[in-house]
Motif scaffolding. Structure first.
Motif, PDB file in Angstrom:
ATOM      1  N   LEU A 105      -2.060  -2.430  -8.945  1.00  0.00           N
ATOM      2  CA  LEU A 105      -2.393  -3.475  -7.650  1.00  0.00           C
ATOM      3  C   LEU A 105      -1.914  -4.901  -7.442  1.00  0.00           C
ATOM      4  O   LEU A 105      -1.362  -5.712  -6.582  1.00  0.00           O
ATOM      5  CB  LEU A 105      -3.892  -3.557  -8.192  1.00  0.00           C
ATOM      6  N   TYR A 106      -1.600  -5.463  -9.159  1.00  0.00           N
ATOM      7  CA  TYR A 106      -1.073  -7.178  -8.584  1.00  0.00           C
ATOM      8  C   TYR A 106       0.596  -6.607  -8.927  1.00  0.00           C
ATOM      9  O   TYR A 106       0.730  -7.510  -8.351  1.00  0.00           O
ATOM     10  CB  TYR A 106      -1.051  -7.904 -10.366  1.00  0.00           C
ATOM     11  N   LYS A 107       0.970  -6.059  -9.156  1.00  0.00           N
ATOM     12  CA  LYS A 107       2.821  -5.786  -9.312  1.00  0.00           C
ATOM     13  C   LYS A 107       2.470  -5.735  -7.610  1.00  0.00           C
ATOM     14  O   LYS A 107       3.679  -6.157  -6.699  1.00  0.00           O
ATOM     15  CB  LYS A 107       3.288  -5.059  -9.509  1.00  0.00           C
ATOM     16  N   LEU A 108       1.765  -4.783  -6.373  1.00  0.00           N
ATOM     17  CA  LEU A 108       1.620  -4.585  -5.538  1.00  0.00           C
ATOM     18  C   LEU A 108       1.141  -5.516  -4.332  1.00  0.00           C
ATOM     19  O   LEU A 108       2.359  -5.938  -3.350  1.00  0.00           O
ATOM     20  CB  LEU A 108       0.883  -3.250  -4.649  1.00  0.00           C
ATOM     21  N   LEU A 109       0.472  -6.668  -4.856  1.00  0.00           N
ATOM     22  CA  LEU A 109      -0.135  -7.418  -3.649  1.00  0.00           C
ATOM     23  C   LEU A 109       1.400  -8.825  -4.271  1.00  0.00           C
ATOM     24  O   LEU A 109       1.656  -9.352  -3.573  1.00  0.00           O
ATOM     25  CB  LEU A 109      -1.027  -8.066  -4.595  1.00  0.00           C
ATOM     26  N   ALA A 110       2.006  -9.074  -5.847  1.00  0.00           N
ATOM     27  CA  ALA A 110       2.901  -9.813  -5.837  1.00  0.00           C
ATOM     28  C   ALA A 110       3.909  -9.737  -4.859  1.00  0.00           C
ATOM     29  O   ALA A 110       4.893 -11.244  -4.919  1.00  0.00           O
ATOM     30  CB  ALA A 110       2.914  -9.867  -7.093  1.00  0.00           C
ATOM     31  N   ALA A 111       4.611  -8.623  -4.655  1.00  0.00           N
ATOM     32  CA  ALA A 111       5.717  -7.899  -4.359  1.00  0.00           C
ATOM     33  C   ALA A 111       5.883  -8.804  -2.812  1.00  0.00           C
ATOM     34  O   ALA A 111       6.715  -8.611  -2.090  1.00  0.00           O
ATOM     35  CB  ALA A 111       6.225  -6.511  -4.203  1.00  0.00           C
ATOM     36  N   GLN A 112       4.312  -8.308  -1.827  1.00  0.00           N
ATOM     37  CA  GLN A 112       4.460  -9.585  -0.744  1.00  0.00           C
ATOM     38  C   GLN A 112       4.480 -10.408  -0.599  1.00  0.00           C
ATOM     39  O   GLN A 112       3.127 -11.107   0.385  1.00  0.00           O
ATOM     40  CB  GLN A 112       3.530  -7.862   0.058  1.00  0.00           C
ATOM     41  N   GLY A 113       3.543 -11.053  -1.799  1.00  0.00           N
ATOM     42  CA  GLY A 113       3.519 -12.679  -1.971  1.00  0.00           C
ATOM     43  C   GLY A 113       2.103 -12.771  -1.993  1.00  0.00           C
ATOM     44  O   GLY A 113       1.693 -13.834  -1.713  1.00  0.00           O
ATOM     45  N   HIS A 114       1.029 -12.669  -2.497  1.00  0.00           N
ATOM     46  CA  HIS A 114      -0.068 -12.345  -2.799  1.00  0.00           C
ATOM     47  C   HIS A 114      -0.348 -11.779  -4.200  1.00  0.00           C
ATOM     48  O   HIS A 114      -0.454 -11.252  -4.845  1.00  0.00           O
ATOM     49  CB  HIS A 114      -0.881 -11.441  -2.401  1.00  0.00           C
ATOM     50  N   THR A 115      -1.549 -12.904  -4.431  1.00  0.00           N
ATOM     51  CA  THR A 115      -2.203 -12.356  -5.487  1.00  0.00           C
ATOM     52  C   THR A 115      -3.697 -12.561  -5.343  1.00  0.00           C
ATOM     53  O   THR A 115      -3.930 -12.954  -4.456  1.00  0.00           O
ATOM     54  CB  THR A 115      -2.261 -13.451  -6.428  1.00  0.00           C
ATOM     55  N   VAL A 116      -4.597 -11.862  -6.165  1.00  0.00           N
ATOM     56  CA  VAL A 116      -6.344 -11.521  -6.378  1.00  0.00           C
ATOM     57  C   VAL A 116      -6.455 -13.094  -6.716  1.00  0.00           C
ATOM     58  O   VAL A 116      -6.387 -13.126  -8.176  1.00  0.00           O
ATOM     59  CB  VAL A 116      -6.414 -10.354  -7.004  1.00  0.00           C
TER      60      VAL A 116
END
Length: 268
Positions: free
Chosen positions: A244-255
């Motif tokens: 989940l973190y890796k997926l969001l980081a690839a799109q420039g987001h974090t939780v």
């Protein structure tokens, strides 16, 4: 080069042994495993054109398997490519399984174990050639190895008739085939495989984008839920928290976790 047919005399086991020896001598060492047919018949016509071994194989249902014991430490770096002309087969290598039907081809690595299950009477064209001949980057080759490549549209409509033509002209190739022809055939196949690999890459990226959109939408809809957690978000989408973190980081987001509130995505 040889033209081999299983003998009409002898038992089915003896014919199967004859076939195993013929294929192992002319392609690579492997096992031949019988299927339901008690009267196994097969034929092979092989020619060498430049560095490419071309073989037309017709046979009744059976399976072949190249295991680790067949692969010597100094085994040459060869690829095989099978074009299903008739019938259907299932190629398994590494963690992939490709169902290959008429008009489709599959590439596999002879330095790694594989099985090819042929459930029907079939005819195929098998090309075997040094890996170095194929004008394809290693990452592209990994995308297409043990993957059924259809030839019903795009560049495949150019490549498939050529391969059918090779299968029909084995006698001519035996006397007239040239290294230049072999190089051109492999170059064209490499272009088709690169096109297929690029299509798979773009499809994979589109899938990741869609999953990211679903995750972000899921989180936005539940911003007011204090019970929402990264673990819950990941479980809802059948992925791990780490992914989940890796997926969001690839799109420039974090939780972002704010004590007392639900997690929410923020730009990094």
């Amino acid at each position: 080069m040889p033209r081999i047919t299983t003998p009409s005399e002898g038992t089915a086991t003896e014919r199967l042994d004859c076939w195993r020896d013929a294929v192992s001598r002319n392609l690579v060492p492997l096992e031949v495993r019988p299927r339901e047919s008690a009267d196994f018949r097969a034929s092979l016509h092989a020619v060498r054109v430049g560095q490419v071994q071309m073989s037309v194989i017709s046979a009744e249902p059976h399976s072949i398997a190249r295991t680790r014991r067949h692969i010597a430490s100094d085994a040459p770096d060869y690829l095989q490519l099978t074009v299903q002309l008739t019938g259907q087969g299932v190629l398994t290598q590494r963690d992939r399984q490709a169902e290959v039907g008429p008009g489709e081809l599959v590439v596999y690595d002879t330095r790694r174990p594989f099985t090819y299950d042929l459930h029907q009477s079939h005819t195929g064209l098998v090309l075997m050639f040094p890996r170095a001949m194929l004008p394809l980057a290693e990452r592209e080759l990994l995308r297409v190895t043990a993957t059924a490549v259809p030839c019903h549209d795009g560049l495949g409509q150019v490549v498939l008739p050529l391969l059918h033509g090779l299968a029909r002209q084995m006698e001519h190739l035996e006397s007239r085939g040239t290294p230049r022809l072999a190089d051109n055939v492999i170059d064209l196949i490499g272009t088709l495989l690169a096109e297929h690999a690029d299509g798979d890459r773009r499809a994979g990226e589109a899938g990741l984008d869609l999953l990211t959109e679903r995750v972000l939408g899921y989180m936005e809809q539940r911003l007011a839920d204090p019970g929402l957690s990264p673990e819950g978000i990941a479980a809802a989408h059948r992925i791990s928290r780490r992914y989940l973190y890796k997926l969001l980081a690839a799109q420039g987001h974090t939780v972002w976790l704010d004590p007392g509130t639900a997690p929410r995505p923020v730009p990094t």
